[in-house]
Design a protein around this motif. Structure first.
Motif, PDB file in Angstrom:
ATOM      1  N   VAL A   5       5.847  -0.106   3.937  1.00 64.45           N
ATOM      2  CA  VAL A   5       7.298   0.026   3.971  1.00 64.45           C
ATOM      3  C   VAL A   5       7.769  -0.714   5.211  1.00 64.45           C
ATOM      4  CG1 VAL A   5       9.244   1.621   4.251  1.00 64.45           C
ATOM      5  CG2 VAL A   5       7.284   2.270   2.821  1.00 64.45           C
ATOM      6  N   THR A   6       8.733  -1.617   5.037  1.00 60.98           N
ATOM      7  CA  THR A   6       9.256  -2.397   6.154  1.00 60.98           C
ATOM      8  C   THR A   6      10.779  -2.355   6.136  1.00 60.98           C
ATOM      9  OG1 THR A   6       7.368  -3.892   5.925  1.00 60.98           O
ATOM     10  CG2 THR A   6       9.201  -4.654   7.282  1.00 60.98           C
ATOM     11  N   LEU A   7      11.362  -1.978   7.259  1.00 61.74           N
ATOM     12  CA  LEU A   7      12.820  -2.006   7.393  1.00 61.74           C
ATOM     13  C   LEU A   7      13.233  -3.454   7.605  1.00 61.74           C
ATOM     14  CD1 LEU A   7      15.572  -0.622   7.708  1.00 61.74           C
ATOM     15  CD2 LEU A   7      15.019  -0.259  10.122  1.00 61.74           C
ATOM     16  N   ARG A   8      14.125  -3.936   6.747  1.00 65.96           N
ATOM     17  CA  ARG A   8      14.566  -5.330   6.797  1.00 65.96           C
ATOM     18  C   ARG A   8      16.064  -5.416   7.082  1.00 65.96           C
ATOM     19  NH1 ARG A   8      10.002  -8.295   7.093  1.00 65.96           N
ATOM     20  NH2 ARG A   8       8.628  -7.939   5.332  1.00 65.96           N
ATOM     21  N   GLU A  48      18.795  -4.870  17.049  1.00 63.45           N
ATOM     22  CA  GLU A  48      17.384  -4.763  17.431  1.00 63.45           C
ATOM     23  C   GLU A  48      17.042  -3.299  17.661  1.00 63.45           C
ATOM     24  OE1 GLU A  48      13.709  -6.131  17.851  1.00 63.45           O
ATOM     25  OE2 GLU A  48      15.419  -7.436  17.481  1.00 63.45           O
ATOM     26  N   LEU A  49      16.013  -2.835  16.982  1.00 67.83           N
ATOM     27  CA  LEU A  49      15.552  -1.458  17.145  1.00 67.83           C
ATOM     28  C   LEU A  49      14.263  -1.445  17.951  1.00 67.83           C
ATOM     29  CD1 LEU A  49      15.794   0.202  13.613  1.00 67.83           C
ATOM     30  CD2 LEU A  49      17.104   0.789  15.625  1.00 67.83           C
ATOM     31  N   PRO A  50      14.107  -0.469  18.834  1.00 65.20           N
ATOM     32  CA  PRO A  50      12.804  -0.308  19.470  1.00 65.20           C
ATOM     33  C   PRO A  50      11.755  -0.022  18.387  1.00 65.20           C
ATOM     34  CG  PRO A  50      14.474   1.026  20.582  1.00 65.20           C
ATOM     35  CD  PRO A  50      15.096   0.486  19.327  1.00 65.20           C
ATOM     36  N   ALA A  51      10.563  -0.502  18.589  1.00 67.88           N
ATOM     37  CA  ALA A  51       9.488  -0.340  17.600  1.00 67.88           C
ATOM     38  C   ALA A  51       9.303   1.117  17.200  1.00 67.88           C
ATOM     39  CB  ALA A  51       8.185  -0.922  18.135  1.00 67.88           C
ATOM     40  N   ARG A  52       9.390   2.007  18.156  1.00 65.36           N
ATOM     41  CA  ARG A  52       9.190   3.434  17.884  1.00 65.36           C
ATOM     42  C   ARG A  52      10.209   3.945  16.851  1.00 65.36           C
ATOM     43  NH1 ARG A  52       6.979   7.015  21.784  1.00 65.36           N
ATOM     44  NH2 ARG A  52       6.987   9.094  20.946  1.00 65.36           N
ATOM     45  N   GLY A 112      15.094   7.650   5.500  1.00 67.57           N
ATOM     46  CA  GLY A 112      14.776   6.540   6.389  1.00 67.57           C
ATOM     47  C   GLY A 112      15.890   6.222   7.366  1.00 67.57           C
ATOM     48  N   PHE A 113      17.127   6.248   6.882  1.00 65.30           N
ATOM     49  CA  PHE A 113      18.260   5.911   7.744  1.00 65.30           C
ATOM     50  C   PHE A 113      18.756   7.085   8.586  1.00 65.30           C
ATOM     51  CE2 PHE A 113      18.825   2.145   4.938  1.00 65.30           C
ATOM     52  CZ  PHE A 113      18.799   1.188   5.943  1.00 65.30           C
ATOM     53  N   ARG A 114      18.231   8.294   8.304  1.00 64.79           N
ATOM     54  CA  ARG A 114      18.602   9.443   9.130  1.00 64.79           C
ATOM     55  C   ARG A 114      18.289   9.108  10.596  1.00 64.79           C
ATOM     56  NH1 ARG A 114      14.922  13.167   7.558  1.00 64.79           N
ATOM     57  NH2 ARG A 114      13.777  12.897   9.477  1.00 64.79           N
ATOM     58  N   ASP A 115      19.147   9.415  11.480  1.00 64.00           N
ATOM     59  CA  ASP A 115      19.026   9.130  12.923  1.00 64.00           C
ATOM     60  C   ASP A 115      19.320   7.672  13.266  1.00 64.00           C
ATOM     61  OD1 ASP A 115      18.232  11.805  13.202  1.00 64.00           O
ATOM     62  OD2 ASP A 115      16.114  11.294  13.220  1.00 64.00           O
ATOM     63  N   LEU A 116      19.464   6.792  12.285  1.00 59.10           N
ATOM     64  CA  LEU A 116      19.795   5.390  12.562  1.00 59.10           C
ATOM     65  C   LEU A 116      21.227   5.073  12.184  1.00 59.10           C
ATOM     66  CD1 LEU A 116      16.745   3.354  11.176  1.00 59.10           C
ATOM     67  CD2 LEU A 116      17.156   4.105  13.516  1.00 59.10           C
ATOM     68  N   GLY A 117      21.725   5.741  11.183  1.00 62.12           N
ATOM     69  CA  GLY A 117      23.009   5.370  10.612  1.00 62.12           C
ATOM     70  C   GLY A 117      22.780   4.253   9.609  1.00 62.12           C
ATOM     71  N   GLU A 118      23.751   4.046   8.749  1.00 60.56           N
ATOM     72  CA  GLU A 118      23.645   2.984   7.744  1.00 60.56           C
ATOM     73  C   GLU A 118      23.795   1.633   8.419  1.00 60.56           C
ATOM     74  OE1 GLU A 118      23.123   2.921   4.330  1.00 60.56           O
ATOM     75  OE2 GLU A 118      22.652   5.030   4.489  1.00 60.56           O
ATOM     76  N   GLY A 119      22.848   0.784   8.250  1.00 61.89           N
ATOM     77  CA  GLY A 119      22.950  -0.576   8.754  1.00 61.89           C
ATOM     78  C   GLY A 119      23.420  -1.472   7.621  1.00 61.89           C
ATOM     79  N   ASP A 120      24.590  -2.075   7.769  1.00 60.11           N
ATOM     80  CA  ASP A 120      25.109  -2.931   6.707  1.00 60.11           C
ATOM     81  C   ASP A 120      24.085  -3.996   6.337  1.00 60.11           C
ATOM     82  OD1 ASP A 120      27.496  -1.600   6.446  1.00 60.11           O
ATOM     83  OD2 ASP A 120      28.571  -2.912   7.826  1.00 60.11           O
ATOM     84  N   GLY A 121      23.714  -4.024   5.074  1.00 58.15           N
ATOM     85  CA  GLY A 121      22.772  -5.024   4.579  1.00 58.15           C
ATOM     86  C   GLY A 121      21.317  -4.680   4.817  1.00 58.15           C
ATOM     87  N   ALA A 122      21.036  -3.615   5.555  1.00 64.21           N
ATOM     88  CA  ALA A 122      19.651  -3.238   5.836  1.00 64.21           C
ATOM     89  C   ALA A 122      19.048  -2.542   4.613  1.00 64.21           C
ATOM     90  CB  ALA A 122      19.578  -2.319   7.049  1.00 64.21           C
ATOM     91  N   TYR A 123      17.754  -2.709   4.440  1.00 64.03           N
ATOM     92  CA  TYR A 123      17.053  -2.071   3.326  1.00 64.03           C
ATOM     93  C   TYR A 123      15.584  -1.886   3.688  1.00 64.03           C
ATOM     94  CZ  TYR A 123      15.345  -6.779   2.337  1.00 64.03           C
ATOM     95  OH  TYR A 123      14.745  -8.012   2.448  1.00 64.03           O
TER      96      TYR A 123
END
Length: 102
Positions: free
Chosen positions: A10-13, A18-22, A85-96
């Motif tokens: 699974v890869t966040l695209r 920029e997200l920290p790796a963790r 997956g997006f919990r704690d990140l928020g929705e990133g427009d165009g991210a999948y």
């Protein structure tokens, strides 16, 4: 952080910042765990991915009732996994999240 042995990745695209790796790894792990919870485990996720790949290459008349059931289950699992997956990140427009067999 717990490592999960599996036959898929699974890869966040295309996350807009920029997200920290963790944080990225935590999001990908949440996504994978929710997929496994919804579909019954890592082997079932891999089997579903394999079937989905085969269905993309098959003519519509070859799709069986079991395949349609799997498509519905995959759709439901994907929605739940995306939310996790997006919990704690928020929705990133165009991210999948990209899910691929190894």
């Amino acid at each position: 952080m717990e490592l999960i042995e599996t036959t898929y990745t699974v890869t966040l695209r295309d996350y807009p910042e920029e997200l920290p790796a963790r944080e990225r790894i935590a999001a990908e792990t949440r996504y994978a765990k929710e997929l496994e919870k919804q579909l019954g485990g890592p082997e079932q996720v891999a089997a579903a991915l394999d079937t989905m790949t085969n269905l993309e290459e098959s003519p519509p008349e070859v799709v069986s009732p079991g395949d349609l059931t799997l498509l519905k289950a995959w759709g439901k699992a994907s929605v739940a996994a995306k939310q996790a997956g997006f919990r704690d990140l928020g929705e990133g427009d165009g991210a999948y999240f990209e899910v691929r067999l190894l």
